[in-house]
Design a protein around this motif. Sequence first.
Motif, mmCIF file in Angstrom:
data_model
loop_
_atom_site.group_PDB
_atom_site.id
_atom_site.type_symbol
_atom_site.label_atom_id
_atom_site.label_comp_id
_atom_site.label_asym_id
_atom_site.label_seq_id
_atom_site.Cartn_x
_atom_site.Cartn_y
_atom_site.Cartn_z
ATOM 1 N N GLU A 49 1.052 -1.396 -0.109
ATOM 2 C CA GLU A 49 -0.119 -0.113 -0.125
ATOM 3 C C GLU A 49 0.878 1.244 0.164
ATOM 4 O O GLU A 49 1.904 1.433 0.635
ATOM 5 C CB GLU A 49 -0.839 0.146 1.236
ATOM 6 N N SER A 50 0.562 2.157 -0.731
ATOM 7 C CA SER A 50 1.183 3.576 -0.819
ATOM 8 C C SER A 50 0.427 4.621 -1.344
ATOM 9 O O SER A 50 -0.772 4.328 -1.965
ATOM 10 C CB SER A 50 2.581 3.443 -1.841
ATOM 11 N N SER A 51 0.670 5.736 -1.202
ATOM 12 C CA SER A 51 0.187 6.986 -1.578
ATOM 13 C C SER A 51 0.849 7.349 -2.967
ATOM 14 O O SER A 51 1.742 6.791 -3.402
ATOM 15 C CB SER A 51 0.241 7.920 -0.331
ATOM 16 N N THR A 52 0.575 8.387 -3.309
ATOM 17 C CA THR A 52 0.985 8.871 -4.977
ATOM 18 C C THR A 52 1.387 10.476 -4.701
ATOM 19 O O THR A 52 1.973 10.663 -6.053
ATOM 20 C CB THR A 52 0.158 8.514 -5.867
ATOM 21 N N TRP A 53 1.056 11.053 -3.962
ATOM 22 C CA TRP A 53 1.303 12.404 -4.013
ATOM 23 C C TRP A 53 2.594 13.103 -3.221
ATOM 24 O O TRP A 53 2.880 14.267 -3.578
ATOM 25 C CB TRP A 53 0.185 13.471 -3.470
ATOM 26 N N LEU A 54 3.177 12.589 -2.242
ATOM 27 C CA LEU A 54 4.263 13.061 -1.746
ATOM 28 C C LEU A 54 5.582 13.120 -2.603
ATOM 29 O O LEU A 54 6.064 12.344 -3.000
ATOM 30 C CB LEU A 54 4.505 12.218 -0.532
ATOM 31 N N ARG A 55 6.133 14.390 -2.681
ATOM 32 C CA ARG A 55 7.460 14.788 -3.364
ATOM 33 C C ARG A 55 7.900 15.968 -2.542
ATOM 34 O O ARG A 55 7.085 17.007 -1.955
ATOM 35 C CB ARG A 55 6.987 15.455 -4.619
ATOM 36 N N PHE A 56 9.268 15.949 -2.457
ATOM 37 C CA PHE A 56 9.923 17.115 -2.059
ATOM 38 C C PHE A 56 9.914 18.366 -2.707
ATOM 39 O O PHE A 56 9.673 18.270 -4.022
ATOM 40 C CB PHE A 56 11.375 16.939 -1.669
ATOM 41 N N ASP A 57 9.531 19.456 -2.286
ATOM 42 C CA ASP A 57 9.769 20.894 -3.000
ATOM 43 C C ASP A 57 11.323 21.140 -3.400
ATOM 44 O O ASP A 57 12.072 20.454 -2.668
ATOM 45 C CB ASP A 57 9.028 21.717 -2.527
ATOM 46 N N GLN A 58 11.607 21.898 -4.245
ATOM 47 C CA GLN A 58 12.860 22.332 -4.538
ATOM 48 C C GLN A 58 13.964 22.564 -3.537
ATOM 49 O O GLN A 58 14.941 22.028 -3.302
ATOM 50 C CB GLN A 58 12.856 23.433 -5.742
ATOM 51 N N ALA A 59 13.231 23.360 -2.546
ATOM 52 C CA ALA A 59 14.123 23.757 -1.342
ATOM 53 C C ALA A 59 14.422 22.593 -0.445
ATOM 54 O O ALA A 59 15.548 22.408 0.005
ATOM 55 C CB ALA A 59 13.434 24.917 -0.600
ATOM 56 N N GLU A 60 13.521 21.795 -0.269
ATOM 57 C CA GLU A 60 13.701 20.801 0.578
ATOM 58 C C GLU A 60 14.941 19.745 -0.234
ATOM 59 O O GLU A 60 15.830 19.454 0.491
ATOM 60 C CB GLU A 60 12.695 19.760 0.941
ATOM 61 N N ARG A 61 14.586 19.350 -1.279
ATOM 62 C CA ARG A 61 15.433 18.538 -2.208
ATOM 63 C C ARG A 61 16.713 19.002 -2.280
ATOM 64 O O ARG A 61 17.769 18.446 -2.045
ATOM 65 C CB ARG A 61 14.807 18.320 -3.594
ATOM 66 N N GLU A 62 17.013 20.341 -2.364
ATOM 67 C CA GLU A 62 18.355 21.040 -2.621
ATOM 68 C C GLU A 62 18.987 20.717 -0.954
ATOM 69 O O GLU A 62 20.268 20.611 -0.953
ATOM 70 C CB GLU A 62 18.312 22.525 -2.871
#
Length: 121
Positions: A49-62
Amino acid sequence: MSKYLLDKFLFTVDRDAEWVERYREDPRAAVERWEDEYANRILGCHCDESSTWLRFDQAEREALATHDYPKLFELGAHPFLTLTLFIAMFERDYADEPLGFQSEYARRLAHVTPPYPDIAT
């Protein structure tokens, strides 16, 4: 921005020695791989089971990709999770002084004064 996702990254990477080393050696690739493989897995779920919407924004990723823990703190990452992961990665680089990395962590965060960023998720 997702403080939850930042904290999830810090929590899960810190609990796996292979991921700690992967993140230490090639942080940008580790962040990308973790985001693709683990960001949407549900914590504590032993199924597919998983979700599909979570992504880092650019500031977090950097900030993650450059090991910028002061920026992670400013973004609301939990300071205990940040400290424990970065101790696992960098304490060995400060082995000749007691609490060497912890002192460096405190020095780099000395500019932050109360009220601290909200760490609620």
